[in-house]
Structure formats: C-alpha cells, structure tokens
Design an enzyme around this catalytic site. Structure first.
Site, mmCIF file in Angstrom:
data_model
loop_
_atom_site.group_PDB
_atom_site.id
_atom_site.type_symbol
_atom_site.label_atom_id
_atom_site.label_comp_id
_atom_site.label_asym_id
_atom_site.label_seq_id
_atom_site.Cartn_x
_atom_site.Cartn_y
_atom_site.Cartn_z
ATOM 1 N N HIS A 266 2.698 4.090 6.147
ATOM 2 C CA HIS A 266 2.153 3.473 7.309
ATOM 3 C C HIS A 266 3.163 2.798 8.105
ATOM 4 C CE1 HIS A 266 1.888 0.564 4.307
ATOM 5 N NE2 HIS A 266 1.951 -0.367 5.011
ATOM 6 N N VAL B 99 0.905 -1.474 0.150
ATOM 7 C CA VAL B 99 -0.015 0.081 0.094
ATOM 8 C C VAL B 99 0.815 1.494 -0.045
ATOM 9 C CG1 VAL B 99 -1.875 1.194 1.034
ATOM 10 C CG2 VAL B 99 -1.970 -1.131 1.057
HETATM 11 P P1 AMP Z 1 2.591 -3.102 3.492
HETATM 12 O O1 AMP Z 1 2.798 -4.346 2.751
HETATM 13 O O2 AMP Z 1 3.733 -2.555 4.523
HETATM 14 O O3 AMP Z 1 2.305 -1.933 2.199
HETATM 15 O O4 AMP Z 1 1.290 -3.175 4.408
HETATM 16 C C1 AMP Z 1 0.050 -2.852 4.029
HETATM 17 C C2 AMP Z 1 -0.762 -3.662 5.093
HETATM 18 O O5 AMP Z 1 -2.230 -3.208 4.851
HETATM 19 C C3 AMP Z 1 -0.949 -5.173 4.911
HETATM 20 O O6 AMP Z 1 -0.336 -5.708 6.130
HETATM 21 C C4 AMP Z 1 -2.528 -5.456 4.888
HETATM 22 O O7 AMP Z 1 -2.757 -6.536 5.410
HETATM 23 C C5 AMP Z 1 -2.853 -4.165 5.291
HETATM 24 N N1 AMP Z 1 -4.199 -3.840 4.639
HETATM 25 C C6 AMP Z 1 -4.538 -3.692 3.439
HETATM 26 N N2 AMP Z 1 -5.897 -3.421 3.344
HETATM 27 C C7 AMP Z 1 -6.370 -3.340 4.290
HETATM 28 C C8 AMP Z 1 -7.586 -2.747 5.040
HETATM 29 N N3 AMP Z 1 -8.633 -2.686 4.057
HETATM 30 N N4 AMP Z 1 -7.845 -2.659 6.178
HETATM 31 C C9 AMP Z 1 -6.754 -2.994 7.273
HETATM 32 N N5 AMP Z 1 -5.671 -3.047 6.632
HETATM 33 C C10 AMP Z 1 -5.418 -3.550 5.325
#
Ligand code: AMP
Length: 116
Positions: free
Chosen positions: A100, A96
């Site tokens: 974060h 994403v």
């Molecule tokens: P990253 O791989 O560091 O970009 O982390 C993205 C995180 O966002 C992953 O751990 C996903 O499980 C989480 N994620 C994606 N979509 C959602 C959502 N709708 N609500 C909560 N977490 C999410």
C-alpha cells in the site's frame, strides 16, 4: 496464498470502510490511524505482500499506482503538496503485508528534506 489481508477484507466488504476511489486495479481508503490531517492508503487489489516482492510482471500496476496517487491527491485537495510512503518490511515499520502507498498531505513538511 494464506489468509486474506485486512485490506482485501475491506475491499470485499467484510470490514467496514469507505472506499474513496476504486478502479479495476486498485482502491483508496482513509487510514484508520491518520499520521497527517490527510492520510489515505492506495492499495492494489492484487495482494503483493511487500514492494520488494513485486516483479517485472507488476510493472504496469506499479506505474498505475503512481498515476492514481497523483489523481487522488488532486481530488483530495492536496495535489500541490503531498508525500508518498511505502514501508517495506517489518524493520521499516510495515504492519500490513499487502502493498500500500501512504498518501499524506496537509502536514508541515520541511523544504528539501524527507522531514523525518
Ligand atoms: P504500514 O505500517 O505501512 O503497514 O501501514 C498500515 C496502515 O494501515 C497503518 O497506517 C494503519 O493505521 C492502517 N490500517 C490498519 N487497519 C486499517 C483499517 N481497518 N482501515 C484503515 N486503515 C487501517
């Protein structure tokens, strides 16, 4: 900016998710696919795609995130043992592209190592 990120859509109520903490600059949700018993995401409201896209102007925001991370961890009952992770870039597993911080706790952590 192109399309809103999934996190901005959550913030705007377009995708359902419990917002566990919110202030002027950031908010916290539970990760939808937790990698630890406690797995929270701390997200700045400003869409900075990657940590490496942040600039001097973002210094106060980045510091704020660190302070909030500690407070949120405390409130989540993991104040004494938690880990913060930022994946920067696809090669590091970022999926994403809206900065974060992963706040992870209640998991087994090897002492003195990153535990990977
Ligand atoms: P990253 O791989 O560091 O970009 O982390 C993205 C995180 O966002 C992953 O751990 C996903 O499980 C989480 N994620 C994606 N979509 C959602 C959502 N709708 N609500 C909560 N977490 C999410």
């Amino acid at each position: 900016m192109s399309e809103k990120s999934i996190f901005s859509r959550i913030l705007d109520g377009e995708i359902p998710s419990d917002i566990l903490y919110e202030d002027d600059l950031c908010f916290v949700i539970k990760d939808i696919a937790p990698k630890a018993p406690t797995h929270l995401l701390l997200i700045p409201k400003q869409e900075i795609p990657r940590l490496s896209d942040a600039s001097e102007e973002d210094q106060a925001l980045l510091g704020h995130l660190m302070l909030v991370a500690g407070k949120v961890a405390e409130a989540a009952g993991i104040g004494d043992a938690f880990r913060l992770i930022v994946n920067n870039g696809e090669g590091a597993g970022q999926t994403v592209f809206h900065l974060h911080l992963h706040i992870l706790g209640n998991m087994k952590m090897a002492e003195g190592s990153l535990g990977f």
